[in-house]
Design a protein around this motif. Structure first.
Motif, PDB file in Angstrom:
ATOM      1  N   TYR B 257       0.846  -1.191   0.000  1.00  0.00           N
ATOM      2  CA  TYR B 257       0.000   0.000   0.000  1.00  0.00           C
ATOM      3  C   TYR B 257       0.877   1.235   0.000  1.00  0.00           C
ATOM      4  O   TYR B 257       2.022   1.210   0.419  1.00  0.00           O
ATOM      5  N   HIS B 258       0.302   2.304  -0.473  1.00  0.00           N
ATOM      6  CA  HIS B 258       1.065   3.533  -0.612  1.00  0.00           C
ATOM      7  C   HIS B 258       0.215   4.690  -0.143  1.00  0.00           C
ATOM      8  O   HIS B 258      -0.938   4.520   0.230  1.00  0.00           O
ATOM      9  N   CYS B 461      -6.521  -3.898  17.854  1.00  0.00           N
ATOM     10  CA  CYS B 461      -5.437  -3.875  16.871  1.00  0.00           C
ATOM     11  C   CYS B 461      -4.645  -5.179  16.932  1.00  0.00           C
ATOM     12  O   CYS B 461      -4.416  -5.829  15.908  1.00  0.00           O
ATOM     13  N   LEU B 465      -4.455  -8.330  14.257  1.00  0.00           N
ATOM     14  CA  LEU B 465      -3.177  -8.790  13.717  1.00  0.00           C
ATOM     15  C   LEU B 465      -2.973 -10.277  13.982  1.00  0.00           C
ATOM     16  O   LEU B 465      -2.478 -11.010  13.128  1.00  0.00           O
ATOM     17  N   LEU B 471       1.669  -8.747  10.112  1.00  0.00           N
ATOM     18  CA  LEU B 471       2.049  -7.522  10.792  1.00  0.00           C
ATOM     19  C   LEU B 471       2.189  -6.338   9.866  1.00  0.00           C
ATOM     20  O   LEU B 471       2.242  -5.199  10.309  1.00  0.00           O
ATOM     21  N   LEU B 472       2.267  -6.602   8.571  1.00  0.00           N
ATOM     22  CA  LEU B 472       2.405  -5.481   7.647  1.00  0.00           C
ATOM     23  C   LEU B 472       1.157  -4.611   7.637  1.00  0.00           C
ATOM     24  O   LEU B 472       1.189  -3.460   7.232  1.00  0.00           O
ATOM     25  N   LEU B 474      -0.219  -3.492  10.169  1.00  0.00           N
ATOM     26  CA  LEU B 474      -0.277  -2.705  11.391  1.00  0.00           C
ATOM     27  C   LEU B 474      -0.584  -1.217  11.199  1.00  0.00           C
ATOM     28  O   LEU B 474      -1.552  -0.726  11.779  1.00  0.00           O
ATOM     29  N   PRO B 475       0.189  -0.478  10.398  1.00  0.00           N
ATOM     30  CA  PRO B 475      -0.103   0.964  10.320  1.00  0.00           C
ATOM     31  C   PRO B 475      -1.526   1.250   9.849  1.00  0.00           C
ATOM     32  O   PRO B 475      -2.199   2.123  10.397  1.00  0.00           O
ATOM     33  N   MET B 478      -4.040   0.493  12.663  1.00  0.00           N
ATOM     34  CA  MET B 478      -3.965   1.532  13.686  1.00  0.00           C
ATOM     35  C   MET B 478      -4.689   2.786  13.226  1.00  0.00           C
ATOM     36  O   MET B 478      -5.473   3.388  13.977  1.00  0.00           O
ATOM     37  N   LEU B 479      -4.436   3.174  12.015  1.00  0.00           N
ATOM     38  CA  LEU B 479      -5.040   4.400  11.484  1.00  0.00           C
ATOM     39  C   LEU B 479      -6.557   4.291  11.512  1.00  0.00           C
ATOM     40  O   LEU B 479      -7.267   5.194  11.995  1.00  0.00           O
ATOM     41  N   LEU B 481      -8.464   2.333  13.275  1.00  0.00           N
ATOM     42  CA  LEU B 481      -8.996   2.281  14.629  1.00  0.00           C
ATOM     43  C   LEU B 481      -9.041   3.657  15.271  1.00  0.00           C
ATOM     44  O   LEU B 481     -10.018   4.030  15.918  1.00  0.00           O
ATOM     45  N   LEU B 482      -7.968   4.416  15.091  1.00  0.00           N
ATOM     46  CA  LEU B 482      -7.917   5.743  15.692  1.00  0.00           C
ATOM     47  C   LEU B 482      -9.032   6.615  15.145  1.00  0.00           C
ATOM     48  O   LEU B 482      -9.732   7.305  15.889  1.00  0.00           O
TER      49      LEU B 482
END
Lengths: 712, 712
Positions: B257-258, B461, B465, B471-472, B474-475, B478-479, B481-482
């Motif tokens: 992803y980018h 989160c 996972l 684990l890739l 993760l970001p 997190m985004l 969820l926030l």
């Protein structure tokens, strides 16, 4: 009390706090990335030059360049730290931990410390010292958080006005916690691990709102790192390559384990725990010796750093000669032998063409490169037992002698390295009895040594998983961590607690010692209690402030104002100093009736950044002023926490620690006594103080250091 | 106080506690596995039979078998719960959360509740009700922990003696926390997620020793699950296949992803937050209606369950007919269409050969199978927009109407399902504008709806996972969820808090409401304070116990024994009852001088399991005995926590909550008053109580429900 505000203020406060968290995350991520970039480029350049000289068989020249550049870098880091910001030495995690426990240290989080920490850490790690970057990043993250919370550094005229909301202990502590988490997240690219690290081993207080903020901060770190790596993917980061930080891929396909693999893994955990606790033991001894050397002056400190740097260079350059050259295996996707720096696993070193030196691949490399090599799967045949043993011994030894130097240096990476070598060694010795890959053994070895030394469980587990990007490892990593922590706990305390104790910081444990149950709070009260009247003479206040070092004083209203003595509250030394400075005194010693909120704003009483305390000696008062009075009522905290004098000391400690107090008033059980009979501070709960008062307790004391497991 | 012991006792205590943690983990793991095994086999058998009937085109028969078996299973679960253990209804997470906050509920953790919870949950989930197994497993884990801590259930003569150490609030609370973590770990096979869940959303108190124990417990769960799966790998688990639980593999290769993918992901988070908070809103309304129905009696409860079961069967069997049959794509490794049960993504349903019904793949499947299908990568072309929209709507609707039934049912799985469908839908609508796989969209959609409804960040989160083993992600997770939590927090509170409030439990929040800062503790004291003398008449005690409902009473030594009144401590109702039962009374009202420790052992005062309280009415005393006295001194807690009457209510609440108190004595500020002026309990801190006393505060109250974000 600044919280008496309208809704608009609260919205403003919350928005600012979240923005601060965002900024902390973004800055920590950027600093972490810059740190890696700089290290890889500086160290990489050094290795390229040295390797090229080796290729030309100019071995003496190569050693000269290698040792020389290491020496220059190490001395640069040491001089910078010793002369400009001594607080930046070491990993900084013990200091951050002590700060979050409530121990203010001057200059710990200044902008100067931050700059020295980051620059010094880059230099120290580039100099091939056996030092990590995770610890310094934690401290750097905490510095960023604290500095931002202050609105910049006042000293360098960078301050701005908006962060007046955050000039209090609680908010600053929360920001520092977020910063510490962001530091680990940035150093190891482990956002979840960072939060857990902050939670498990740094912070003393915690709540779910803080968890959520810390999580946000580390998420920002993750996104920033990811974005910066996207830039590096374009190849613009020099020797940093694709900017992968340390992200090891033990590909999941190769991992399968069964019950038969458990015995070697359990063995790994047991020995790892022993190695870890022995590491702590040795490190403490070495740190005690280093402390003696450091007391002699900066010259000796630098000499020590120089000695260790030269020793390290000799080890790193000399040991690979002991390993025999091995022919390159066929059918590789990698170049063999690799020339120049980079992460190649087949270092040429002194070997003939088509041969490589396996020990050089480990020693003559950056730390990240070595970890990558050790953690790689499918490399069982690459390394020899003798090389691995040599590397393990060198790493264990160098890690211990390098930590106490004056330069910024962390413990995480040395422990990971040592553990990985140990794990591979076990894997080699187990040989055909286990189907596990040696790369997996290395990962488990790292976990066991980290668990044995740092005694963290959840955070190390998650960090290891985030580093290796493989969740299938989870049960094995958990098992190893549990075993090694249990084994190590029977010997000594964890490494950070040990260092906090060595630094003599009054760290307050979360649980009470058994002998505290036998004492009441009145047993440990010492010295006469200084009490102020509600309306007190200036001369009296100045006298008391000059003759005592207390930071808080009970305020009691006496006969002129009430029929019997009444406890009014607690006033802080810092607030008294503000009052004395303002010189708004009353000429008649009666209740003033003046609205204090017009004379003073909340900012006057806001807590300043660390290292900027006023002193009573700075305030000059005339004899006439000494005879006037101050009405203390408006400035007194009317809600002090109290305990009855018969309260058990153990329960008082729990209260003190859980609520996060600095002063605890002791009130009498009987109504014929004065309304307050004493005051407890952090120092009254220190075992040294209590055992000093009651030496006999020492005999009946069940020593915690003998068996910390028992009281958990 | 049982802690006055020697070293041997402490070692025994610690060993027992760790063994208990091990047992809790092992049992929770086994129960979780058994749960899955049973559900997959029962539901699988049902689907096999139904599918075979469909294959023979006996559609009416198929529906009859499907709806009939669903009805029988759902009614079995409901009848079992309603008649045998009503405490087992629902997910149980709100109750566990309230218990860990300090609210004892009768029968919450009995052995009977455990059995009904497990059996009922298996039946409810097998009956295709839109219910999850995670919540019930949390409750089951807590029951296991509590029952083991009691040494078995006394009612069924299974008790043993050794766990006398754990008959106190603190130890039981710790064990229950470990049990709750183990429950999530076992249900979702997420050991780290389980610990974090217990930490973030269940527990009210936490310390690092408990973290470490919870981690150990969930590690045991992980190992046990792994060992049991090794058995299943041999093919002995019937329709359970290889026993993979729900472990979705979105293979890491397909994920890249980018920055360009961020806008759709942010959009996903925002709408997910809205959906989640709207879910909470609707669920609350539905639960209120259900509560009205439930009040009418068990018959109505069962009728409601029957209605929902039939409705669910109609939805699941009827809706797939709306979807058009699609031809099987070529070149598949899977069988298409798959016949029988199992995780096949291509369900035949009513379609002709070589065609499949995509909506049936989602609706006519076990929950785990559906989640697997939705999370699979590389299946972008398998589903149609219309089918996904229908499934999303059905899932959202069924999840809301199924939760409040009398059967054990969780919320986790329905939310994951709904979120996954929503995510895929967004992925389909975004179409070519994003390169992300639709399976990834489904994962992110689940995260956003979970975040929007449960408002957990870190634990969701990590659970996501661990479920996806990647684990890739993760970001991105997190985004999402926030964003979704932030959006949802502006509308209402999280789903568990909402349910705790709906049940009327006096849950104590960790932070004070703003208006509490304007009050002191003396402002909320109500009613006359009941005080006992150090040596008190039996008649007096009986009278007070009969006329008040208080659970604690201050003990004050009066004039005969001391010159002025002296606060001696606090005595509990439960301990007074023990004293009255033993009938060791004094005939002269003086200090006894008898060694109380010989008359009573610590076990006499040990706290019993829930639901077994003595009552004052059960104790019969003669008139003569009523005239005798008891010396209360040896049985009084001499270290009660106290606050001064001028203490701010907000600070007192923090103290009460952080230290985990049940009673807080209020002492006077002045020395001319009696030594204790009041007592605070949990109910005095409830907003309802305070606002009842001061209705005017309501106007100036900044409503928390409007903007919970503000006070975080």
């Amino acid at each position: 009390d600044w919280r008496h505000r309208g809704r608009a203020h609260i919205i403003c406060y919350v928005t600012l706090k979240w923005s601060l968290c965002f900024l902390i995350g973004a800055l920590a991520g950027a600093v972490g990335f810059f740190n890696n970039l700089a290290v890889e480029n500086i160290a990489g350049f050094k290795f390229v030059v040295t390797s090229n000289l080796m290729l030309a068989k100019k071995y003496a020249w190569a050693f000269g360049v290698f040792a020389g550049s290491n020496f220059v870098l190490a001395m640069f880091a040491s001089v910078l730290t010793a002369y400009i910001a001594p607080a930046a030495a070491g990993s900084g995690i013990p200091e951050v931990k002590a700060y979050l426990n409530g121990i203010d240290a001057p200059d710990l989080f200044s902008l100067r410390t931050l700059v020295v920490k980051v620059v010094g850490c880059i230099a120290a790690v580039s100099s091939s010292l056996h030092a990590g970057k995770a610890g310094p990043m934690v401290h750097a993250g905490a510095c960023i958080a604290s500095t931002l919370g202050q609105g910049g550094s006042g000293k360098y005229h960078l301050s701005c006005k908006w962060p007046r909301y955050f000039r209090n202990d609680r908010d600053r502590r929360e920001l520092v916690t977020c910063g510490a988490g962001a530091g680990i997240a940035a150093a190891l690219r482990a956002p979840v691990g960072g939060v857990l690290f902050a939670l498990e081993s740094v912070s003393s207080w915690w709540n779910s709102a803080l968890l959520w903020k810390a999580f946000f901060t580390t998420a920002v770190v993750g996104v920033v790192l990811r974005a910066l790596i996207d830039i590096c993917n374009g190849g613009k980061c020099g020797l940093f390559g694709k900017g992968e930080l340390i992200m090891f891929d033990v590909t999941s396909d190769t991992i399968a384990y069964h019950l038969a693999d458990l015995p070697p893994v359990i063995l790994l955990g047991v020995i790892g725990g022993l190695l870890g606790s022995f590491y702590n033991f040795l490190l403490e001894k070495v740190l005690r010796i280093y402390n003696l050397i450091h007391e002699k002056g900066i010259g000796y400190e630098l000499l020590l750093a120089a000695t260790v740097s030269i020793l390290t260079s000799c080890c790193l350059f000399g040991l690979p000669w002991l390993a025999s050259c091995r022919p390159c295996p066929g059918g590789l996707s990698e170049v063999c032998p690799s020339i120049g720096s980079g992460f190649g696993i087949f270092k040429k070193f002194q070997c003939p063409p088509h041969h490589y030196n396996d020990l050089a691949s480990l020693l003559f490399n950056t730390n990240d490169g070595t970890i990558r090599n050790l953690f790689s799967a499918g490399t069982d045949a690459v390394f020899q037992k003798s090389s691995m043993l040599l590397f393990f011994a060198a790493s264990y030894f160098l890690g211990i002698v390098s930590y106490g130097l004056v330069a910024p240096a962390g413990l995480f990476v040395p422990l990971i390295l040592t553990g990985a070598a140990y794990g591979r060694l076990v894997g080699m010795l187990v040989g055909k009895h286990s189907t596990l890959d040696h790369g997996l053994f290395a990962v488990l070895g790292s976990a066991s040594v980290l668990g044995g030394s740092m005694r963290m469980t959840l955070s190390v587990c998650v960090i290891i998983l985030e580093l290796t990007n493989n969740l299938l490892l989870l049960p094995l990593v958990m098992l190893v961590l549990l075993i090694s922590k249990t084994v190590a706990d029977t010997f000594n305390a964890n490494i950070y607690d040990m260092m906090v104790k060595l630094k003599g910081l009054p760290y307050l444990d979360a649980h009470a010692e058994p002998y505290m149950r036998q004492l009441t709070v009145s047993d440990v009260l010492t010295g006469p209690l200084q009490i102020f009247n509600g309306v007190e003479k200036v001369g009296n206040i100045v006298h008391v402030l000059k003759t005592t070092g207390h930071h808080g004083f009970p305020v009691v209203d006496g006969p002129p104002f009430s029929s019997s003595p009444v406890l009014f509250g607690l006033i802080l030394r810092a607030h008294l100093l503000v009052l004395l400075k303002k010189k708004e005194f009353l000429h008649a010693c009666t209740l003033s009736g003046v609205d204090a909120s017009k004379q003073f704003s909340a900012d006057d009483f806001a807590k300043r950044g660390s290292g900027r305390c006023d002193s009573i000696e700075d305030i000059e008062l005339t004899g006439e002023e000494m005879e006037t009075c101050i009405d203390l009522h408006p400035f007194t905290n009317t809600s002090p926490h109290t305990v009855v004098e018969t309260m058990s000391l153990a329960k008082a400690l729990i209260l003190f620690r859980e609520v996060g107090l600095r002063h605890l008033l002791v009130v009498p059980k009987s109504s014929s006594s004065p309304p307050v009979v004493g005051m407890l501070t952090r120092h009254d709960f220190m075992p040294e103080h209590i055992l000093g008062l009651y030496p006999l307790l020492l005999k009946s004391r069940w020593k915690r250091s003998e068996s910390p497991l028992l009281l958990k």
